[in-house]
Design a protein around this motif. Structure first.
Motif, short mmCIF file in Angstrom:
data_model
loop_
_atom_site.label_atom_id
_atom_site.label_comp_id
_atom_site.label_asym_id
_atom_site.label_seq_id
_atom_site.Cartn_x
_atom_site.Cartn_y
_atom_site.Cartn_z
N GLY A 81 0.79 -1.22 0.00
CA GLY A 81 0.00 0.00 0.00
C GLY A 81 0.83 1.28 0.00
N ARG A 82 2.14 1.17 0.06
CA ARG A 82 2.99 2.36 0.06
C ARG A 82 3.75 2.43 -1.25
NH1 ARG A 82 6.67 3.22 4.93
NH2 ARG A 82 6.73 5.24 3.93
N ARG A 83 3.91 3.65 -1.72
CA ARG A 83 4.69 3.87 -2.93
C ARG A 83 6.14 4.08 -2.55
NH1 ARG A 83 1.25 8.16 -6.30
NH2 ARG A 83 2.68 9.49 -5.20
N PRO A 84 7.08 3.70 -3.41
CA PRO A 84 8.49 3.92 -3.09
C PRO A 84 8.80 5.41 -3.03
CG PRO A 84 8.28 3.12 -5.34
CD PRO A 84 6.91 3.05 -4.71
N GLN A 85 9.67 5.80 -2.12
CA GLN A 85 10.04 7.20 -1.98
C GLN A 85 11.16 7.53 -2.96
OE1 GLN A 85 8.62 9.47 0.12
NE2 GLN A 85 7.12 7.86 0.48
N HIS A 86 11.04 8.68 -3.60
CA HIS A 86 12.10 9.13 -4.50
C HIS A 86 13.17 9.83 -3.68
CE1 HIS A 86 9.87 8.17 -8.07
NE2 HIS A 86 8.82 8.77 -7.57
N HIS A 87 14.41 9.61 -4.05
CA HIS A 87 15.51 10.24 -3.35
C HIS A 87 15.71 11.69 -3.77
CE1 HIS A 87 16.66 6.50 -1.52
NE2 HIS A 87 16.65 5.92 -2.71
N TYR A 88 15.34 12.04 -5.00
CA TYR A 88 15.54 13.38 -5.51
C TYR A 88 14.21 13.91 -6.03
CZ TYR A 88 20.29 11.67 -5.48
OH TYR A 88 21.48 11.12 -5.11
N PRO A 89 13.95 15.21 -5.89
CA PRO A 89 12.72 15.76 -6.44
C PRO A 89 12.78 15.77 -7.97
CG PRO A 89 14.08 17.51 -5.56
CD PRO A 89 14.73 16.21 -5.19
N ALA A 90 11.62 15.66 -8.59
CA ALA A 90 11.56 15.67 -10.05
C ALA A 90 11.98 17.05 -10.55
CB ALA A 90 10.14 15.36 -10.50
N LEU A 91 12.74 17.08 -11.63
CA LEU A 91 13.24 18.34 -12.16
C LEU A 91 12.60 18.69 -13.50
CD1 LEU A 91 17.01 18.00 -11.32
CD2 LEU A 91 15.31 19.35 -10.15
N GLY A 92 11.44 18.21 -13.78
CA GLY A 92 10.80 18.52 -15.04
C GLY A 92 10.75 17.28 -15.92
N HIS A 93 10.08 17.44 -17.02
CA HIS A 93 9.95 16.32 -17.94
C HIS A 93 11.19 16.25 -18.83
CE1 HIS A 93 5.87 15.83 -16.63
NE2 HIS A 93 5.69 17.12 -16.80
N HIS A 94 11.58 15.03 -19.18
CA HIS A 94 12.77 14.84 -20.00
C HIS A 94 12.63 15.52 -21.35
CE1 HIS A 94 14.72 12.24 -17.18
NE2 HIS A 94 13.65 11.49 -17.09
N SER A 95 11.45 15.51 -21.93
CA SER A 95 11.29 16.14 -23.24
C SER A 95 11.49 17.64 -23.15
CB SER A 95 9.91 15.82 -23.81
OG SER A 95 8.90 16.33 -22.95
N ALA B 238 13.15 27.58 -20.18
CA ALA B 238 13.74 27.43 -18.85
C ALA B 238 12.76 27.87 -17.77
CB ALA B 238 15.03 28.23 -18.75
N GLU B 239 12.02 28.92 -18.01
CA GLU B 239 11.03 29.38 -17.02
C GLU B 239 9.92 28.35 -16.84
OE1 GLU B 239 9.50 31.72 -14.15
OE2 GLU B 239 11.40 31.99 -15.17
N ARG B 240 9.46 27.75 -17.95
CA ARG B 240 8.43 26.72 -17.85
C ARG B 240 8.92 25.52 -17.05
NH1 ARG B 240 7.11 25.22 -23.29
NH2 ARG B 240 8.59 23.52 -23.10
N ILE B 241 10.17 25.10 -17.28
CA ILE B 241 10.74 23.98 -16.53
C ILE B 241 10.89 24.35 -15.06
CG2 ILE B 241 12.81 22.58 -16.24
CD1 ILE B 241 13.13 22.66 -19.28
N ARG B 242 11.31 25.58 -14.78
CA ARG B 242 11.48 26.03 -13.39
C ARG B 242 10.14 26.03 -12.66
NH1 ARG B 242 13.44 30.72 -14.49
NH2 ARG B 242 15.55 29.96 -14.75
N LYS B 243 9.09 26.54 -13.31
CA LYS B 243 7.76 26.56 -12.68
C LYS B 243 7.25 25.14 -12.43
CE LYS B 243 6.24 31.06 -14.29
NZ LYS B 243 5.34 31.79 -15.19
N GLN B 244 7.49 24.25 -13.40
CA GLN B 244 7.05 22.87 -13.23
C GLN B 244 7.79 22.20 -12.08
OE1 GLN B 244 4.53 21.32 -14.91
NE2 GLN B 244 4.81 19.66 -13.47
N ALA B 245 9.09 22.48 -11.95
CA ALA B 245 9.88 21.91 -10.85
C ALA B 245 9.39 22.43 -9.51
CB ALA B 245 11.36 22.22 -11.04
N GLU B 246 9.06 23.72 -9.43
CA GLU B 246 8.54 24.28 -8.18
C GLU B 246 7.19 23.65 -7.84
OE1 GLU B 246 8.43 28.46 -8.85
OE2 GLU B 246 10.61 28.69 -8.64
N LEU B 247 6.34 23.48 -8.83
CA LEU B 247 5.03 22.86 -8.61
C LEU B 247 5.20 21.42 -8.15
CD1 LEU B 247 1.95 23.15 -8.87
CD2 LEU B 247 2.17 22.37 -11.22
N ASP B 248 6.12 20.68 -8.78
CA ASP B 248 6.37 19.30 -8.37
C ASP B 248 6.92 19.24 -6.95
OD1 ASP B 248 5.50 18.45 -10.82
OD2 ASP B 248 7.50 18.07 -11.64
#
Length: 146
Positions: free
Chosen positions: A36-50, A129-139
């Motif tokens: 019932g638990r999801r694995p914890q990520h060690h690092y926060p997501a930094l945006g989509h690879h694309s 870069a701004e779009r990726i930065r905003k997405q990273a902050e939201l994540d």
């Protein structure tokens, strides 16, 4: 049949034991998460690879345009100096040879390369870069809310 210990290895990490399962180069399976638990990520997501691929290609294009503008003109000047000395010594007006005029034009061409670099940064690279930065902050906020 006797068991021979593994050969001496110069790198022995803390907790190293000579059993087969603990060799440093043998990949160890990830432990299963609790039910019932999801694995914890060690690092926060930094945006989509694309998005990062698009940013890298925009930045690469930006560098190429600026570099080829300044360096291309300078190489043209050097080639004319080496292979067309009669053209470079001809005069444009009284006392002003073509070579000197082309050398003086190098400064505005360099300014043009800088202006192109800034223009392409503002128009192409910075919005991505701004779009990726905003997405990273939201994540990061979403990850912190969990």
């Amino acid at each position: 049949m006797s068991y021979d210990p593994p050969p001496s290895h110069p790198y022995r990490p803390p907790g190293y034991s000579p059993s087969y399962d603990s060799y440093p180069w043998v990949p160890q399976p990830e432990p299963e998460p609790a039910a019932g638990r999801r694995p914890q990520h060690h690092y926060p997501a930094l945006g989509h690879h694309s998005d990062l691929r698009v940013l890298r290609s925009a930045y690469r294009w930006q560098r190429r345009v600026a570099t080829l503008t300044a360096l291309g003109y300078f190489i043209l000047f050097l080639l004319l100096s080496a292979f067309a000395p009669s053209f470079m010594t001809s005069t444009v007006t009284d006392g002003l040879p073509t070579g000197l005029l082309l050398a003086l034009v190098q400064v505005p061409v360099t300014w043009l390369a800088i202006a192109l670099y800034e223009h392409t940064a503002r128009r192409h690279v910075d919005p991505i870069a701004e779009r990726i930065r905003k997405q990273a902050e939201l994540d990061a906020r979403r990850e912190g809310a969990r």
